[in-house]
Design a protein around this motif. Structure first.
Motif, PDB file in Angstrom:
ATOM      1  N   THR A 111       0.650  -0.968  -0.050  1.00 18.03           N
ATOM      2  CA  THR A 111       0.162  -0.270  -0.034  1.00 18.03           C
ATOM      3  C   THR A 111       0.987   1.033   0.268  1.00 18.03           C
ATOM      4  O   THR A 111       2.346   1.657  -0.035  1.00 18.03           O
ATOM      5  CB  THR A 111      -0.975  -0.279   1.455  1.00 18.03           C
ATOM      6  OG1 THR A 111      -2.028   1.499   0.815  1.00 18.03           O
ATOM      7  CG2 THR A 111       0.113   0.104   2.634  1.00 18.03           C
ATOM      8  N   GLY A 112       0.286   2.513   0.636  1.00 15.93           N
ATOM      9  CA  GLY A 112       1.027   3.100   0.438  1.00 15.93           C
ATOM     10  C   GLY A 112       0.214   4.558   1.358  1.00 15.93           C
ATOM     11  O   GLY A 112      -1.010   4.312   1.141  1.00 15.93           O
ATOM     12  N   PHE A 113       0.960   6.090   0.855  1.00 19.25           N
ATOM     13  CA  PHE A 113       0.004   7.102   1.659  1.00 19.25           C
ATOM     14  C   PHE A 113       0.066   7.747   0.922  1.00 19.25           C
ATOM     15  O   PHE A 113       1.170   8.754  -0.151  1.00 19.25           O
ATOM     16  CB  PHE A 113       0.764   6.817   3.129  1.00 19.25           C
ATOM     17  CG  PHE A 113       1.357   6.230   3.399  1.00 19.25           C
ATOM     18  CD1 PHE A 113      -0.341   5.045   3.909  1.00 19.25           C
ATOM     19  CD2 PHE A 113       2.490   5.359   4.596  1.00 19.25           C
ATOM     20  CE1 PHE A 113      -0.400   3.716   4.226  1.00 19.25           C
ATOM     21  CE2 PHE A 113       2.317   3.964   4.507  1.00 19.25           C
ATOM     22  CZ  PHE A 113       0.647   3.325   5.282  1.00 19.25           C
ATOM     23  N   GLY A 114      -1.052   9.250   1.109  1.00 20.13           N
ATOM     24  CA  GLY A 114      -0.642  10.338   0.094  1.00 20.13           C
ATOM     25  C   GLY A 114      -0.035  11.016   0.651  1.00 20.13           C
ATOM     26  O   GLY A 114       1.153  11.072   2.135  1.00 20.13           O
ATOM     27  N   TYR A 115       0.116  12.141   0.221  1.00 19.12           N
ATOM     28  CA  TYR A 115       0.852  13.404   1.134  1.00 19.12           C
ATOM     29  C   TYR A 115       0.252  14.710   1.704  1.00 19.12           C
ATOM     30  O   TYR A 115       0.755  15.220   3.098  1.00 19.12           O
ATOM     31  CB  TYR A 115       1.664  14.213  -0.012  1.00 19.12           C
ATOM     32  CG  TYR A 115       2.477  13.445  -0.825  1.00 19.12           C
ATOM     33  CD1 TYR A 115       4.334  13.072  -0.378  1.00 19.12           C
ATOM     34  CD2 TYR A 115       2.231  13.491  -2.404  1.00 19.12           C
ATOM     35  CE1 TYR A 115       4.826  12.509  -1.314  1.00 19.12           C
ATOM     36  CE2 TYR A 115       3.557  12.360  -3.211  1.00 19.12           C
ATOM     37  CZ  TYR A 115       4.930  12.128  -3.289  1.00 19.12           C
ATOM     38  OH  TYR A 115       5.078  11.425  -3.349  1.00 19.12           O
ATOM     39  N   ASP A 116      -0.820  14.809   2.669  1.00 21.89           N
ATOM     40  CA  ASP A 116      -1.896  15.905   3.000  1.00 21.89           C
ATOM     41  C   ASP A 116      -2.148  14.094   4.054  1.00 21.89           C
ATOM     42  O   ASP A 116      -2.176  13.421   4.436  1.00 21.89           O
ATOM     43  CB  ASP A 116      -3.241  15.582   1.774  1.00 21.89           C
ATOM     44  CG  ASP A 116      -3.960  16.410   3.434  1.00 21.89           C
ATOM     45  OD1 ASP A 116      -3.683  17.781   3.146  1.00 21.89           O
ATOM     46  OD2 ASP A 116      -4.724  15.492   3.663  1.00 21.89           O
ATOM     47  N   TRP A 166      -1.248   8.356 -13.795  1.00 32.90           N
ATOM     48  CA  TRP A 166      -0.085   7.975 -14.466  1.00 32.90           C
ATOM     49  C   TRP A 166       0.863   7.143 -13.093  1.00 32.90           C
ATOM     50  O   TRP A 166       1.298   6.777 -13.985  1.00 32.90           O
ATOM     51  CB  TRP A 166       1.172   9.285 -14.430  1.00 32.90           C
ATOM     52  CG  TRP A 166       0.601  10.572 -13.249  1.00 32.90           C
ATOM     53  CD1 TRP A 166       1.201  10.334 -11.962  1.00 32.90           C
ATOM     54  CD2 TRP A 166      -0.205  11.403 -12.841  1.00 32.90           C
ATOM     55  NE1 TRP A 166       1.087  11.199 -11.107  1.00 32.90           N
ATOM     56  CE2 TRP A 166      -0.242  11.754 -11.693  1.00 32.90           C
ATOM     57  CE3 TRP A 166      -1.477  12.379 -13.849  1.00 32.90           C
ATOM     58  CZ2 TRP A 166      -0.965  13.323 -11.568  1.00 32.90           C
ATOM     59  CZ3 TRP A 166      -1.127  13.474 -13.602  1.00 32.90           C
ATOM     60  CH2 TRP A 166      -1.188  14.013 -11.825  1.00 32.90           C
ATOM     61  N   ASP A 167       0.180   7.183 -12.432  1.00 38.72           N
ATOM     62  CA  ASP A 167       0.569   5.792 -11.379  1.00 38.72           C
ATOM     63  C   ASP A 167       0.457   4.342 -11.658  1.00 38.72           C
ATOM     64  O   ASP A 167       1.259   3.979 -10.958  1.00 38.72           O
ATOM     65  CB  ASP A 167       0.202   6.490  -9.388  1.00 38.72           C
ATOM     66  CG  ASP A 167       0.713   7.762  -9.080  1.00 38.72           C
ATOM     67  OD1 ASP A 167       2.042   7.756  -8.953  1.00 38.72           O
ATOM     68  OD2 ASP A 167       0.066   8.743  -8.614  1.00 38.72           O
ATOM     69  N   TYR A 168      -0.926   4.122 -12.117  1.00 39.94           N
ATOM     70  CA  TYR A 168      -1.132   3.122 -12.119  1.00 39.94           C
ATOM     71  C   TYR A 168      -1.635   2.843 -13.277  1.00 39.94           C
ATOM     72  O   TYR A 168      -1.638   1.937 -13.549  1.00 39.94           O
ATOM     73  CB  TYR A 168      -2.541   2.936 -11.142  1.00 39.94           C
ATOM     74  CG  TYR A 168      -3.560   4.044 -11.509  1.00 39.94           C
ATOM     75  CD1 TYR A 168      -4.387   3.857 -12.308  1.00 39.94           C
ATOM     76  CD2 TYR A 168      -4.423   5.149 -10.364  1.00 39.94           C
ATOM     77  CE1 TYR A 168      -5.319   5.051 -12.628  1.00 39.94           C
ATOM     78  CE2 TYR A 168      -5.693   5.804 -10.828  1.00 39.94           C
ATOM     79  CZ  TYR A 168      -6.018   5.209 -11.590  1.00 39.94           C
ATOM     80  OH  TYR A 168      -7.331   6.201 -12.408  1.00 39.94           O
ATOM     81  N   GLY A 216      -5.968   7.463  -3.393  1.00 42.61           N
ATOM     82  CA  GLY A 216      -4.956   8.387  -3.817  1.00 42.61           C
ATOM     83  C   GLY A 216      -3.908   8.910  -5.002  1.00 42.61           C
ATOM     84  O   GLY A 216      -4.107   9.500  -5.757  1.00 42.61           O
ATOM     85  N   PRO A 217      -3.235   7.449  -5.409  1.00 39.74           N
ATOM     86  CA  PRO A 217      -2.824   7.269  -6.588  1.00 39.74           C
ATOM     87  C   PRO A 217      -3.186   8.294  -7.829  1.00 39.74           C
ATOM     88  O   PRO A 217      -4.738   7.184  -7.826  1.00 39.74           O
ATOM     89  CB  PRO A 217      -2.351   5.716  -6.812  1.00 39.74           C
ATOM     90  CG  PRO A 217      -2.210   6.039  -5.734  1.00 39.74           C
ATOM     91  CD  PRO A 217      -3.263   5.681  -4.784  1.00 39.74           C
ATOM     92  N   GLN A 218      -2.483   8.736  -8.861  1.00 36.65           N
ATOM     93  CA  GLN A 218      -3.453   8.977 -10.176  1.00 36.65           C
ATOM     94  C   GLN A 218      -2.787   8.144 -11.557  1.00 36.65           C
ATOM     95  O   GLN A 218      -2.461   7.729 -11.439  1.00 36.65           O
ATOM     96  CB  GLN A 218      -2.821  10.560 -10.351  1.00 36.65           C
ATOM     97  CG  GLN A 218      -2.756  11.840  -9.044  1.00 36.65           C
ATOM     98  CD  GLN A 218      -4.804  11.995  -9.074  1.00 36.65           C
ATOM     99  OE1 GLN A 218      -5.808  12.449 -10.013  1.00 36.65           O
ATOM    100  NE2 GLN A 218      -4.475  11.870  -7.745  1.00 36.65           N
ATOM    101  N   GLY A 249       6.313  -0.366  -1.028  1.00 34.06           N
ATOM    102  CA  GLY A 249       7.858   0.541  -1.046  1.00 34.06           C
ATOM    103  C   GLY A 249       7.954   2.299  -1.855  1.00 34.06           C
ATOM    104  O   GLY A 249       8.802   2.785  -1.971  1.00 34.06           O
ATOM    105  N   GLY A 250       6.937   2.338  -2.092  1.00 33.88           N
ATOM    106  CA  GLY A 250       7.137   3.857  -2.504  1.00 33.88           C
ATOM    107  C   GLY A 250       7.084   4.448  -3.879  1.00 33.88           C
ATOM    108  O   GLY A 250       7.182   6.006  -4.186  1.00 33.88           O
ATOM    109  N   SER A 251       6.776   3.407  -4.853  1.00 32.02           N
ATOM    110  CA  SER A 251       6.443   4.034  -5.377  1.00 32.02           C
ATOM    111  C   SER A 251       4.989   2.946  -6.635  1.00 32.02           C
ATOM    112  O   SER A 251       4.681   1.487  -6.144  1.00 32.02           O
ATOM    113  CB  SER A 251       7.432   3.470  -7.410  1.00 32.02           C
ATOM    114  OG  SER A 251       6.812   3.761  -7.941  1.00 32.02           O
ATOM    115  N   ALA A 252       3.910   3.512  -6.712  1.00 31.99           N
ATOM    116  CA  ALA A 252       2.673   2.875  -7.552  1.00 31.99           C
ATOM    117  C   ALA A 252       3.014   2.173  -8.686  1.00 31.99           C
ATOM    118  O   ALA A 252       2.311   1.019  -8.129  1.00 31.99           O
ATOM    119  CB  ALA A 252       1.295   3.526  -7.104  1.00 31.99           C
ATOM    120  N   ALA A 253       3.124   2.899  -9.303  1.00 32.26           N
ATOM    121  CA  ALA A 253       3.723   1.331 -10.719  1.00 32.26           C
ATOM    122  C   ALA A 253       3.994   0.347 -10.747  1.00 32.26           C
ATOM    123  O   ALA A 253       3.863  -0.581 -10.745  1.00 32.26           O
ATOM    124  CB  ALA A 253       4.227   2.759 -11.402  1.00 32.26           C
TER     125      ALA A 253
END
Ligand code: IPD
Length: 264
Positions: free
Chosen positions: A156-161, A211-213, A207-209, A185-189
């Motif tokens: 999983t990952g976390f947003g910046y807000d 371009w990330d997924y 949250g990922p956009q 890991g730090g990279s959704a891709a």
């Protein structure tokens, strides 16, 4: 006439070229040029240089195509759209951690048909073409199947807000006791490619956009995974869940009551 496979080859070629440029030019400690959604959501000069290289290469061979890039936004309006993350995992890139990637997807009439994810520090380029499979170093990828939720390793990952992170921490508190363990890991891709390669069993994130997924999502689906959002909705910035069928539904049903797409 381009096919999904030739689109994937072109995406791979450009993602490799961007990776070579980034490897050659990355200083020991890249400088933060600007911040975006929060003080920790950073852009380096090389994010911009990578996107510029990728845009120039796409325009040289496909001048009429649209491009959506994380740093440069939307340009053009062709039926074919390239979706570009010049560095996914920018914080890892900044700190010198080995999990960042150049991600390039190709969409035709709104459907992702090809993608390449170059996890540059690992020298691994994942590719996929719709209906033609997902590949790494000439090997066809297959995600893990038959893994029950309580044995599943979940990325999983976390947003910046900060507000969104508070919710993500609450959701994580509900997920962690129900699964084998969590990886961030730090990279959704790269996370989605790890699902494809069986290095994790599943992935979810709010949250990922696109371009990330987009590219990693196709790699995972072509490796046999299911990708989707909550309650039958398509995946997207609201929530993306990805795992083999069976685990996908278990993970979805764990997440849904935790209301993971809320913002506060
Ligand atoms: C981020 C990474 C990270 C994910 C964040 C994304 P960026 O992309 O994919 O793993 O947790 O949600 O924003 O900012 O490094 O391109």
């Amino acid at each position: 006439m381009e096919t999904f496979v030739t689109f994937a080859q072109l995406a791979e070629e450009i993602a490799r070229e961007a990776g070579e440029m980034l490897t050659a030019k990355r200083p020991a400690r890249p400088e933060v040029l600007a911040t975006k959604s929060s003080p920790t959501d950073v852009v380096t000069a090389l994010d911009r240089a990578s996107e510029e290289l990728i845009r120039t290469r796409i325009r040289a061979v496909r001048p009429d195509d649209a491009i959506l890039g994380e740093e440069g936004g939307s340009t053009g309006d062709g039926r074919v759209r390239w979706i570009v993350d010049p560095i996914d995992g920018t914080v890892n890139f900044l700190y010198g951690l080995p999990e960042w990637a150049v991600s390039i997807a190709v969409e035709v009439d709104g459907e992702v048909v090809a993608g390449a994810v170059n996890v540059v520090p690992r020298g691994e380029v994942f590719t996929a073409a719709r209906g033609e499979g997902a590949w790494l170093a000439g090997e066809r990828l297959r995600c893990n199947t038959g893994v029950p939720l309580d044995r599943a390793l979940i990325a999983t990952g976390f947003g910046y807000d900060a507000g969104r992170r508070r919710v993500q921490a609450e959701v994580l508190a509900g997920v962690l006791p129900a699964v084998r363990d969590i990886r961030r890991g730090g990279s959704a891709a790269a996370d989605l490619c790890s699902v494809a390669a069986g290095r994790v069993d599943g992935y979810y994130e709010r949250g990922p956009q696109a371009w990330d997924y987009s590219a990693g999502g196709l790699v995972a689906v072509e490796a046999g995974a299911r990708i989707g959002g909550l309650n039958g909705r398509p995946h997207g910035p609201g929530l993306t869940i990805c795992a083999a069928p069976g685990l996908f539904e278990e993970l979805h049903d764990l997440l849904a009551p935790l209301d993971p797409a809320r913002d506060a």
